[in-house]
Every structure is written in structure tokens, then in C-alpha cells.
Design a protein around this motif. Structure first.
Motif, PDB file in Angstrom:
ATOM      1  N   PRO A 199     103.639 -64.223  20.285  1.00 24.04           N
ATOM      2  CA  PRO A 199     103.414 -64.681  18.930  1.00 24.04           C
ATOM      3  C   PRO A 199     104.123 -65.990  18.636  1.00 24.04           C
ATOM      4  N   LEU A 200     103.489 -66.789  17.776  1.00 24.69           N
ATOM      5  CA  LEU A 200     104.096 -68.040  17.321  1.00 24.69           C
ATOM      6  C   LEU A 200     104.724 -67.814  15.952  1.00 24.69           C
ATOM      7  N   ASN A 201     105.882 -68.419  15.719  1.00 28.33           N
ATOM      8  CA  ASN A 201     106.409 -68.344  14.366  1.00 28.33           C
ATOM      9  C   ASN A 201     105.626 -69.309  13.488  1.00 28.33           C
ATOM     10  N   ASP A 202     105.724 -69.087  12.177  1.00 28.22           N
ATOM     11  CA  ASP A 202     104.895 -69.848  11.245  1.00 28.22           C
ATOM     12  C   ASP A 202     105.177 -71.346  11.321  1.00 28.22           C
ATOM     13  N   GLY A 203     106.435 -71.706  11.557  1.00 25.88           N
ATOM     14  CA  GLY A 203     106.778 -73.123  11.608  1.00 25.88           C
ATOM     15  C   GLY A 203     106.099 -73.846  12.750  1.00 25.88           C
ATOM     16  N   VAL A 204     106.138 -73.248  13.950  1.00 30.72           N
ATOM     17  CA  VAL A 204     105.500 -73.869  15.117  1.00 30.72           C
ATOM     18  C   VAL A 204     103.996 -73.949  14.919  1.00 30.72           C
ATOM     19  N   ARG A 205     103.428 -72.876  14.406  1.00 33.25           N
ATOM     20  CA  ARG A 205     101.978 -72.868  14.192  1.00 33.25           C
ATOM     21  C   ARG A 205     101.574 -73.932  13.181  1.00 33.25           C
ATOM     22  N   GLN A 206     102.368 -74.111  12.137  1.00 33.84           N
ATOM     23  CA  GLN A 206     102.056 -75.124  11.130  1.00 33.84           C
ATOM     24  C   GLN A 206     102.123 -76.526  11.723  1.00 33.84           C
ATOM     25  N   VAL A 207     103.129 -76.779  12.560  1.00 31.90           N
ATOM     26  CA  VAL A 207     103.242 -78.086  13.205  1.00 31.90           C
ATOM     27  C   VAL A 207     102.031 -78.349  14.087  1.00 31.90           C
TER      28      VAL A 207
ATOM     29  N   ASN B 205      91.700 -65.745   7.951  1.00 35.48           N
ATOM     30  CA  ASN B 205      92.065 -64.709   8.913  1.00 35.48           C
ATOM     31  C   ASN B 205      93.518 -64.832   9.353  1.00 35.48           C
ATOM     32  N   GLY B 206      94.371 -65.227   8.434  1.00 32.29           N
ATOM     33  CA  GLY B 206      95.784 -65.359   8.738  1.00 32.29           C
ATOM     34  C   GLY B 206      96.126 -66.536   9.621  1.00 32.29           C
ATOM     35  N   SER B 207      95.158 -67.401   9.903  1.00 31.60           N
ATOM     36  CA  SER B 207      95.372 -68.566  10.762  1.00 31.60           C
ATOM     37  C   SER B 207      95.089 -69.849   9.989  1.00 31.60           C
ATOM     38  N   PRO B 208      95.635 -70.972  10.468  1.00 28.92           N
ATOM     39  CA  PRO B 208      95.264 -72.252   9.848  1.00 28.92           C
ATOM     40  C   PRO B 208      93.759 -72.478   9.939  1.00 28.92           C
ATOM     41  N   ALA B 209      93.211 -73.059   8.897  1.00 32.30           N
ATOM     42  CA  ALA B 209      91.790 -73.395   8.873  1.00 32.30           C
ATOM     43  C   ALA B 209      91.646 -74.695   8.105  1.00 32.30           C
ATOM     44  N   PHE B 210      90.487 -75.316   8.257  1.00 35.82           N
ATOM     45  CA  PHE B 210      90.276 -76.623   7.633  1.00 35.82           C
ATOM     46  C   PHE B 210      88.844 -76.739   7.137  1.00 35.82           C
ATOM     47  N   GLY B 211      88.722 -77.269   5.930  1.00 39.79           N
ATOM     48  CA  GLY B 211      87.415 -77.708   5.488  1.00 39.79           C
ATOM     49  C   GLY B 211      87.171 -79.085   6.078  1.00 39.79           C
ATOM     50  N   GLN B 212      86.100 -79.222   6.841  1.00 40.86           N
ATOM     51  CA  GLN B 212      85.777 -80.504   7.461  1.00 40.86           C
ATOM     52  C   GLN B 212      84.731 -81.218   6.616  1.00 40.86           C
ATOM     53  N   TYR B 213      85.020 -82.489   6.302  1.00 40.95           N
ATOM     54  CA  TYR B 213      84.116 -83.319   5.506  1.00 40.95           C
ATOM     55  C   TYR B 213      83.718 -84.536   6.325  1.00 40.95           C
ATOM     56  N   ARG B 214      82.421 -84.798   6.379  1.00 38.32           N
ATOM     57  CA  ARG B 214      81.934 -86.002   7.056  1.00 38.32           C
ATOM     58  C   ARG B 214      81.532 -87.047   6.022  1.00 38.32           C
ATOM     59  N   ALA B 215      81.547 -88.302   6.455  1.00 39.73           N
ATOM     60  CA  ALA B 215      81.182 -89.399   5.556  1.00 39.73           C
ATOM     61  C   ALA B 215      79.779 -89.184   4.998  1.00 39.73           C
ATOM     62  N   SER B 216      79.633 -89.367   3.705  1.00 39.60           N
ATOM     63  CA  SER B 216      78.328 -89.180   3.072  1.00 39.60           C
ATOM     64  C   SER B 216      77.395 -90.321   3.474  1.00 39.60           C
TER      65      SER B 216
END
Length: 324
Positions: free
Chosen positions: A193-201, A265-276
């Protein structure tokens, strides 16, 4: 206390279980929207039948019995939810995907880690685990979740299923054996397991590298056997060469994207936006759910259903040209 007050107190007491029940039903059904519906139905049934609760088991066990039955009813005629890797072998990154597989029910992401995480008891709601659960028969799935994730005793699970302790233990053993055979079983002995700090980095480094389209940095962050899958397309890739071939080939239009952080799901996620197309800002393109193994990114699942998912995850419907 009057009848109205008693009804209100009962509803308030039952409402306290909504968060953990949502996590349980999500794992059972593989869909957050269906989980919310199932929990609502379970709580309504519990409220209507509270006079039948005889106190021979804990109220929590009784409520989980109702929620389990709601999920089993929903699963009785439903197709199994899946991720692309459940349907086919990996393909090369240099070729575009076939048309979307609209007939497939996909394992969907769950916003945040919030109330669901408090019930996880050491096991996350990561996509790979939820997808693996879908390979279990529904009653085995419920048994494994109740025992290994939620901490119910063998006797409580037996009572919940109206079976013997021996039958409940046998179902648990079969479920554990099936998950152990899955590629992404949650008890992978090589994972730590990764601690939250490492995962955030790591997540922040990934967001920066993806926004810059820095393939060298991305290759450093990704595990050598990392996967990238693209529901609603059945296409998925494994390994650094094919992921890079995809990003620099068919997906080259993602260059210059902006990523907005969220959690799924308890993991980092990102909304991805592309240039309009009119160059006035950035428009939603995908929800990326990022998973980790040890100190590397082990999987990226990019969901294209932004009309439904971005509001669910609190992501804006557009970014201005000046926003990073």
C-alpha cells in the motif's frame, strides 16, 4: 413519543446506514447509480417493515439482509458488468478502437472515497477489485463482501442468507479462490500500500506530465505492465510501448489537455478537458481514474461518458482559456 415522532426517529436511525450501504451495493452491482437506487429501496423496505424486526440480530445485520436481497433481485436478470480487459486481449496502441460497445454494461466509477471508504475495512473500492467481484455468483459476492470487507461474522452471514455456517464458510472459500485466480486480485502478494502523501505526489506528477504531454516523465511514472482502457470502447492496452503509441498516435488530440483533480473509487482521478474547436477554452473529454501498484501507476481507465459523470463528480462543464 407519538407515532409521527417514532416514525421520524426510525427513519433517522436507518438513514445512518446509507453511506456504508452505498459502498456495499456499489461493489455488488458495479454501478453507483444503481447502488443509490438499491439503497433507497432497501431503506424504504426497512422503514415499512421495522415492526417485523424482532431484535434477534443487530439492526445493522437486519438492514444488510434487506439490502442484500434488493441487490440479488437486481442481479437475477442483469448482465455482468465488465471492464474492457474482461472482454478481450490487449491490442496495439497504434490503431484506433472499433465503435463503442453500447451493448456492454461497464463497471462504473464511484465518486470519492467518502462514506464508502469508512466501511472498506482495509480494502478499497478500486475499479479492478469491483470488476473482479463481478465474476462471482451474486451470493458468493455478497458473502465475500460481508465477511472480508465489512467484517461480519460467519454466524451473522449465515443468518443473513438463512443458511448454515458451514455453507457460508464454503461460499467464502470458493469466492476467495475465484478472486485469487483473477489477474488483479486485491491480495496480490507483490503489492504494497501507498500512503496518501506518496500517492498524491505521484498523482500530481502524472497530471503535470499529461498536461505537458511529456512521454519521458509518463514512462517513468507508469508501471512496466500498466494498462490503459477506454470504455465504452472494448480496446485496452498493456505496457509502456503501446500506451505511448496510443498517446502519440490515435490519441494525439489529447496533447494540450487540462486535468482537474477529483477522486474516484478511493483513488486520484481527473476530469480531462481538450481544447474546444473554437479555441475559446476547454471542453470535457474523459474522466481518468488512476490506480497504483507499489510506487508506480498500474492502470488508467478513461471514461468518455462526460455528460453523466462530470456532474456526478462535481466537475465543471467547461474551462476558460486562461485556466490550468
Amino acid at each position: 413519543m407519538g407515532e409521527t415522532e417514532a416514525s421520524g426517529a426510525t427513519a433517522e436511525l436507518l438513514e445512518e446506514y446509507r453511506g456504508e450501504l452505498t459502498g456495499y451495493c456499489y461493489r455488488m452491482l458495479g454501478s453507483y447509480a444503481e447502488a443509490e437506487d438499491a439503497v433507497q429501496e432497501a431503506l424504504v423496505r426497512a422503514w415499512r417493515n421495522i415492526d417485523r424486526f424482532e431484535g434477534r440480530s443487530a439492526l445493522r445485520t437486519w438492514v444488510y439482509r434487506i439490502a442484500t436481497n434488493v441487490c440479488l433481485d437486481a442481479l437475477a436478470s442483469a448482465k455482468r458488468r465488465a471492464l474492457p480487459m474482461d472482454l478481450s486481449a490487449p491490442s496495439g496502441g497504434g490503431t484506433p478502437p472499433e465503435p463503442p460497445q453500447d451493448s456492454v454494461l461497464w463497471v462504473e466509477p464511484c465518486p470519492g472515497g467518502g462514506p464508502e471508504a469508512t466501511a472498506a475495512r482495509g480494502e478499497s473500492v478500486r475499479l479492478a477489485f469491483v470488476a473482479a467481484l463481478q465474476h462471482l455468483p451474486p451470493r458468493q459476492r455478497a458473502t465475500l463482501l460481508l465477511r472480508d470487507v465489512l467484517g461480519f461474522s460467519a454466524r451473522e452471514v449465515a443468518d443473513l442468507h438463512s443458511c448454515t455456517v458451514a455453507s457460508a464458510n464454503s461460499a467464502l472459500q470458493r469466492a476467495r479462490a475465484t478472486l485469487a485466480d483473477r489477474r488483479d486480485a486485491p491480495d496480490d502478494p507483490g503489492a504494497r500500500p501507498l500512503n496518501d502523501g506518496v500517492r498524491q505526489v505521484l498523482a500530481e506528477r502524472y497530471a503535470t506530465a499529461f498536461s505537458r504531454y511529456d512521454m519521458e516523465e509518463l514512462n517513468m511514472l507508469l508501471h512496466v505492465d500498466a494498462t490503459l482502457c477506454l470504455p465504452p470502447y472494448a480496446k485496452w492496452m498493456r505496457g509502456l510501448p503501446d500506451i505511448e503509441a496510443w498517446l502519440t498516435g490515435p490519441a494525439i488530440g489529447c496533447r494540450g489537455s487540462r486535468l482537474v483533480a477529483t477522486t474516484a473509487n478511493g483513488s486520484p482521478a481527473f476530469g480531462q478537458y481538450r481544447a474546444s474547436p473554437d479555441a475559446t477554452g476547454y471542453v470535457p473529454w474523459a474522466l481518468q481514474v488512476v490506480e497504483f501498484r507499489n510506487d508506480r501507476i498500474s492502470g488508467i481507465t478513461a471514461y468518455r461518458d462526460t455528460d453523466r459523470l462530470f456532474p456526478l463528480f462535481g466537475l465543471p462543464d467547461r474551462l476558460g482559456a486562461e485556466e490550468e
